[in-house]
Structures are given as C-alpha cells and as structure tokens.
Design a protein around this motif. Structure first.
Motif, short mmCIF file in Angstrom:
data_model
loop_
_atom_site.label_atom_id
_atom_site.label_comp_id
_atom_site.label_asym_id
_atom_site.label_seq_id
_atom_site.Cartn_x
_atom_site.Cartn_y
_atom_site.Cartn_z
N GLU A 219 9.57 6.44 -3.64
CA GLU A 219 9.26 7.64 -4.42
C GLU A 219 10.01 7.65 -5.75
OE1 GLU A 219 8.49 7.99 -0.24
OE2 GLU A 219 10.40 7.65 -1.29
N TYR A 220 11.29 7.29 -5.71
CA TYR A 220 12.10 7.30 -6.93
C TYR A 220 11.61 6.22 -7.89
CZ TYR A 220 16.15 6.99 -10.03
OH TYR A 220 16.96 6.99 -11.14
N LEU A 221 11.30 5.05 -7.38
CA LEU A 221 10.83 3.95 -8.24
C LEU A 221 9.47 4.30 -8.86
CD1 LEU A 221 11.88 0.87 -6.07
CD2 LEU A 221 12.90 1.62 -8.23
N PHE A 222 8.61 4.98 -8.09
CA PHE A 222 7.31 5.42 -8.62
C PHE A 222 7.52 6.29 -9.86
CE2 PHE A 222 3.94 8.55 -9.01
CZ PHE A 222 2.79 7.78 -8.90
N ASN B 127 -1.27 4.22 -8.21
CA ASN B 127 -1.32 4.57 -6.79
C ASN B 127 0.11 4.74 -6.27
OD1 ASN B 127 -4.27 4.16 -6.41
ND2 ASN B 127 -3.75 2.03 -6.91
N GLU B 128 0.25 5.44 -5.15
CA GLU B 128 1.60 5.63 -4.61
C GLU B 128 2.21 4.28 -4.22
OE1 GLU B 128 2.05 7.24 -0.62
OE2 GLU B 128 -0.14 7.16 -0.37
N PHE B 129 3.53 4.22 -4.29
CA PHE B 129 4.25 3.00 -3.92
C PHE B 129 4.42 2.94 -2.40
CE2 PHE B 129 6.75 1.88 -8.06
CZ PHE B 129 5.55 1.82 -8.75
N HIS C 43 0.36 -1.93 -11.19
CA HIS C 43 -0.60 -3.04 -11.02
C HIS C 43 -1.93 -2.65 -11.67
CE1 HIS C 43 -1.71 -6.83 -9.64
NE2 HIS C 43 -1.83 -6.64 -8.34
N VAL C 44 -2.20 -3.25 -12.84
CA VAL C 44 -3.35 -2.83 -13.64
C VAL C 44 -4.46 -3.87 -13.66
CG1 VAL C 44 -4.05 -1.90 -15.88
CG2 VAL C 44 -1.70 -1.62 -15.11
N SER C 45 -4.12 -5.15 -13.73
CA SER C 45 -5.13 -6.18 -13.94
C SER C 45 -4.81 -7.44 -13.15
CB SER C 45 -5.22 -6.54 -15.43
OG SER C 45 -4.13 -7.38 -15.81
N TYR C 46 -5.74 -8.38 -13.17
CA TYR C 46 -5.55 -9.65 -12.49
C TYR C 46 -4.55 -10.56 -13.22
CZ TYR C 46 -9.61 -8.50 -9.60
OH TYR C 46 -10.47 -7.90 -8.72
N VAL C 47 -4.19 -10.22 -14.44
CA VAL C 47 -3.27 -11.08 -15.21
C VAL C 47 -1.91 -10.41 -15.40
CG1 VAL C 47 -5.09 -12.36 -16.40
CG2 VAL C 47 -4.22 -10.24 -17.41
N ASP C 48 -1.61 -9.37 -14.63
CA ASP C 48 -0.31 -8.71 -14.77
C ASP C 48 0.84 -9.71 -14.62
OD1 ASP C 48 -1.69 -6.38 -15.02
OD2 ASP C 48 -1.16 -5.56 -13.05
N LYS D 245 -2.26 -2.80 -4.52
CA LYS D 245 -3.63 -3.09 -4.94
C LYS D 245 -3.78 -2.71 -6.41
CE LYS D 245 -5.28 1.45 -3.37
NZ LYS D 245 -6.24 2.18 -2.50
N LEU D 246 -4.82 -3.26 -7.03
CA LEU D 246 -5.10 -2.92 -8.42
C LEU D 246 -5.59 -1.48 -8.51
CD1 LEU D 246 -7.06 -6.06 -9.72
CD2 LEU D 246 -4.72 -5.42 -10.25
#
Length: 628
Positions: free
Chosen positions: A614-617, A548-550, A463-468, A540-541
């Motif tokens: 953890e794996y998906l992160f 950030n951790e999942f 999650h990087v931006s408001y337009v992801d 969160k962004l």
C-alpha cells in the motif's frame, strides 16, 4: 556538471595534469619513432646496410615487444605503487631514454637509437596500466565515460601530432637530426613537470609481491581476467579494435602512394582524418550514453566499422585518377570525398566502440586488480597487433590488394562482433534498448542517482507497456534483473531480449505454483549476489492507463531479503503502440508522432520494514503524477 561538460575536467587538477602527462608521452613516443623510421627510409645508407623495408618491420615490432613481455609486471607495479609517484618515475625514465637517443642521433649510432625504441616501449608499457586504472579512482561514475573519451581523444591526437612533427622535423635539412634530439628531450621534461601536479592516488594493493617471472605472471593475469566473462570478452573486443586499426593504419602509406597516387602529404591527410574521427567518436560517447557506461554503443560502433570499411573498398574501386597528385590536387579528384568520409567515419565508430569497453572494464573488474586487468589487455592488444601484421603479410602474399584487405577486415569485424555479442548478449540487449530511447522515444530520467552504484536493492515500478523493462534497463547505470509475467517473458523477439538480460519469469499460484516459488528463490539469490531486481507489483499491464493495486509479492521479497526498495514511475508511455490502450492503432501512432517524450522518475529508497504494497503504491503514484 552539465551534460556537455566533459572538457571541464581539463581545468581540474584531478584530471588535467594526468591528461597532459599521458598526452605528451603518446606525442613523444610517436615523434621519436616516426622521425627514426622516416630517417631510415630516406637516408638509410648513411646509417646502416639493412634495407629500409626490413627496418620498417623490425622497429615497430621492437616497440611492441615490451608490451608482450612486461605488461603483467607493469600491472603489478601499478597496483602496488602510488600512481602519481609511479607516473613521475616513468617520466624520469623517459628523460633518460631520450638522453640515450640524443647521443645516438648526434653520434650517428643506430644501435643506441634502437635501444631507445625498446626503452620507449618499456616506458609505454609501464604507463599503460596507470593510464586507465587512475580514472576510476579519481572520477565520479557519471564522469567515467566522458573522462575516457577525453583520454582516448588526447591519445590519438597525440599520436597524430607526434607522427606529423617527427616526419617534418627530421626532414628539415641540415638540422633535422639535432632538432629531433632536442625536441624529444624537451617534451620529456615538460611531461615530468606535468606529472608533479598529479594528485595522490593510493595503491589498491600496497603489500602485493611483484613476481620475478613475467611470463608466468602474464599467464596468471590472463587466467584471472577470464574468471569475469564480461570483462574478458570486453578486453577481447578492445584488442580486436587494435587489430582492425593497426591493419588499416599500416596500409595507409601504400594506399596513399599506389592507389590515390598521392605524396607524403596525402598520407598525413589519411592519418589526420582517421585520428580526428577517433577523437570525435570518443567525445561523442558521453552525450550518446547519457553520462553512464552504455555498452549498447559497442554494437553500434561495430556496425559502423564494418559498414564503412566495406564502403571504403567500393569507394576505392570507384576512384579513377592515375596521375600523381599532391594534397591540393587530391581534394579536386572525383570520389575522394567519399573515401575521406569513410575513413573519418571508421574512426568515429571506432571511438564509439572502444570507449564504452574501457569504461566497462574499469567498472566491472575487481577494484584491487584494475591495473593488472589493463596490463592483461595490453598483452592481448600487442598480440593482436602482431597478428594483424601477419594477416596483412599473408593477404599480400596471396595477391590481395589494399582495398581487398580493407574489405576482408570489415567482413571479419562483423564475424568477430557477432561471436562476442552471442557470448555476452547484454551488449545486444543494451543496444536495442539504446535504439528504443534514442529513436522512437525521448526519455527524461529524474533522480537516477538514487539507484545505488553497488549492492542489492528492489526496484518497483508501474506497468504500462511491453517495453517498460527495456526503458528502465536503458536508463539504469547498472544491469537489472527484471521479474515479469511468464507470458510477456515468452513474447516473440522481446522474450529473447528479456532472456539475455537474465529476467526472472513468474506466474500466479493458480497458474503455476512451482514457477512462482522458483521465481522467489531466484530473486533471493540475485539479491544475495548484490544485484538489482525490478518488479512490477501490479502483476499485469494496465488496460486503462491508471495504476492497478500492488500485490503482496514485494512484501514477501523484502521479508526474505532485507534490502532497500526504490520506487519508480514511468510517465508518458500510455497510448503508445505497445500498450493495451483500446484506441485506434493508427490514431495513436499519428497523435504521438516520432520521438515522443516520456520520463522515468526515481524516488528515494524505502526501508524494507516500511515497504508495504500500500505504501509503495502511494509513492509510485505520487512519482507518476497526472502524466500517464
């Protein structure tokens, strides 16, 4: 296939024979019909006592009549009968009709020619549902937009060349009539030869019982199509285009003669630039859509139809020549290039409008009902074309000029478009997403074929931006239900986009436990219905550009709904205006510049039992790499 290879379909047996079969049918329809209209306009007294003006209304109406009466039955037949076999039957019918027409031409018997007009209307009615139901059976999903574009280009070029050939052949004294009779028969035979190369395309409903009541079947057909709101409104949008186009084209002869003061060559020029515009717009769809069904092009096309229709009115007022001119003389007149540019751009944006609608109908309707859905659309098209003729007559009755008719149609187009897009906001949402990734950013999509064409799946992404969500939604070949923080969901303007995309707002248990539980219920329901659901497990962004951790929400989702999880990673968005980068706003804007580059990488699906946070992160982090 490469990005620009839609024309390679013309070298493949699964497409080329079908293309030439339909091209030759459209060509022959218009060669015959135009030759008859021209002959009755300039040599009516040797054939009938009926006025040419009456015949020019009655004959096109007789051609359209079978679409209204028999389209539903034709759709049933196309769903019941193997399509290559049906195509050959239609071509044999065309040969028989042209033999009847040939007798009419040579014996000077008008009623035989009129019967042939009705016959060719029946021929086109039977082939119409086959034409668009064949494509999704024989093309890959990523080829569908390009294939539709080539078919639309071929159809309009066939119509144009047929009209030109018909007008030129019949005017060739004293052999015009025999030449038309021979030409239409030869073209029909060539079409039959091409149809024998069409590969087998099995019928989706071979046990279907054909209704003996075409009217009742038409009503049932349209009622069935209305059950899928998006498909039905797409059919309505398609029919609206035929209303717009029929009204424009029907006024071109008078416009060329009375407003441009040109001869028949000027009329042919208007037809040519309009048809070439349609063909160009149709072919552009594949490149502009990224080889997927991109309905965001539909509002873009609609804007162009209104904008250049309105400008055509003002360009017509600015045209001051009153002397009779031929084609060469017209091109020397001040202001004529603006008129021609408006007409060609109306065609271009018409192609951008209509091709995605065809592809959307083909992919979103019941696969067992494609031919009948197309048949229902043909009924609507015919009714809208009749309505356009009635509107033209009404406007002329009240003293409207041809340019004023163009203006009224362009304004009405804007009203109709806003109505349709308000009912299906997905069109506007996709349009805004398309603008974002074609103006502000250049987006590279890696591994998008890993997103399944059908069935449920959970997509997870950093999650990087408001337009992801907009970037991901624009890159996906399918609609996505996004799960997002309720605060972002409530963001002005962007929140409206997310609501139209049926996003699912979520809050933490501390903020709103009821909203959190409702979000999980909504996610399970969406997955049960076969939708794609995208979540941002960080919750969160990012404020630093690092992931950030999942959180554990994804585990809760897959525990309830055993569906595959597809990891994705956005690259290159960090530092853009709509991120939480603490750097100077103006420095960020200048450093990135216009058309900044970013990417969306899609990874291989993860089985639900392996989809731990953890794996998906780790999977998402590997996909992202060092490029934030």
């Amino acid at each position: 296939m490469s990005q620009s290879s839609q024309f390679t379909l013309l070298s493949e047996r699964r497409f080329a024979p079908f293309f030439w079969t339909q091209f030759l049918g459209a060509f022959n329809d218009n060669l015959f019909k135009t030759a008859l209209l021209v002959m009755l306009t300039f040599d009516a007294l040797s054939w009938t006592t009926i006025s040419p003006a009456t015949l020019n209304i009655v004959i096109p109406a007789l051609f359209i009549l079978p679409y209204v009466v028999f389209s539903a039955t034709a759709g049933q037949i196309a769903d019941k009968v193997e399509k290559s076999r049906l195509a050959r039957f239609v071509k044999m019918l065309e040969i028989a009709i042209m033999l009847v027409a040939g007798i009419g031409w040579m014996s000077h018997t008008l009623w035989l020619l009129v019967a042939a007009v009705v016959g060719m209307g029946v021929h086109s009615t039977l082939f119409g549902p086959v034409k668009y139901a064949y494509l999704p059976q024989n093309l890959k999903p990523e080829e569908l937009v390009g294939g539709n574009g080539v078919i639309e280009m071929g159809t309009f070029v066939g119509i144009l060349l047929g009209e030109i050939a018909g007008a030129l052949l019949v005017a060739h004294k004293p052999y015009g009539v025999p030449m038309v009779a021979a030409a239409t028969l030869i073209v029909a035979v060539i079409g039959l030869v091409a149809s024998y190369r069409i590969p087998l395309s099995p019928a989706p409903e071979p046990t279907l019982k054909i209704s003996a009541n075409p009217l009742a079947e038409s009503i049932r057909n349209l009622a069935f199509s209305r059950q899928n709101r998006t498909v039905f409104l797409s059919m309505l949008g398609n029919s609206w285009f035929w209303f717009y186009g029929a009204l424009m084209l029907s006024q071109f002869p008078v416009y060329a003669k009375d407003y441009l003061h040109g001869d028949h060559g000027v009329f042919v020029l208007l037809l040519t630039v309009f048809s070439l515009g349609i063909g160009t717009g149709s072919l552009l769809c594949e490149r502009l859509s990224g080889r997927k069904v991109e309905i965001g092009l539909v509002p873009f096309g609609s804007i162009g139809l209104s904008a250049f229709g309105i400008d055509l009115y003002f360009a017509s007022l600015a045209y001051t020549n009153t002397a009779a001119v031929d084609l060469a003389g017209l091109l020397l007149q001040p202001g004529v290039m603006r008129i021609l540019a408006d007409i060609v751009l109306i065609g271009v944006f018409g192609g951008l409008f209509i091709v995605p609608l065809f592809a959307l109908i083909q992919t979103r309707c019941d696969p067992r009902h494609v031919s009948r859905t197309i048949a229902g659309m043909n009924i609507m098209n015919a009714l809208f074309m009749v309505a356009s003729a009635l509107m033209a007559m009404l406007l002329l009755h009240f003293g409207a000029t041809i340019p004023q008719m163009f203006l009224a149609t362009a304004i009405l187009n804007a009203v109709v478009a806003l109505y349709i897009f308000s009912l299906v906001p997905e069109f506007l949402m996709r349009f805004l997403a398309w603008l974002l990734i074609h103006t502000i950013h250049r987006v590279e999509v890696i591994g998008v074929d890993r997103i399944p064409d059908t069935g449920p799946a959970v997509l997870v992404c950093n999650h990087v931006s408001y337009v992801d969500a907009i970037v991901i939604g624009a890159a996906s070949p399918r609609p996505i239900r996004f799960v997002m923080d309720h605060k972002i969901f409530a963001t002005p303007v962007l929140g409206w986009i997310f609501r139209t995309a049926k996003a699912i707002p979520i809050a933490s248990a501390k903020e709103d436990p009821w909203l959190m539980e409702k979000a999980y219920v909504d996610i399970a329901q969406a997955l049960h219905e076969g939708d794609l659901v995208c979540i941002f497990p960080e919750g969160k962004l990012t404020a630093t550009g690092e992931m950030n951790e999942f959180r554990g929400g994804v585990a809760k989702i897959v525990a309830r709904s055993k569906v595959p999880v597809i990891p994705m990673a956005l690259r290159g968005l960090w530092g853009s205006l709509l991120t939480r980068d603490p750097g100077n706003l103006f420095e960020r804007s200048y450093a990135r510049g216009p058309r900044s580059r970013l990417a969306l990488a899609v990874g291989a699906p993860v089985a639900p039992q392996e989809a731990t946070p953890e794996y998906l992160f780790q999977r998402v982090k590997q996909l992202r790499g060092e490029w934030k």
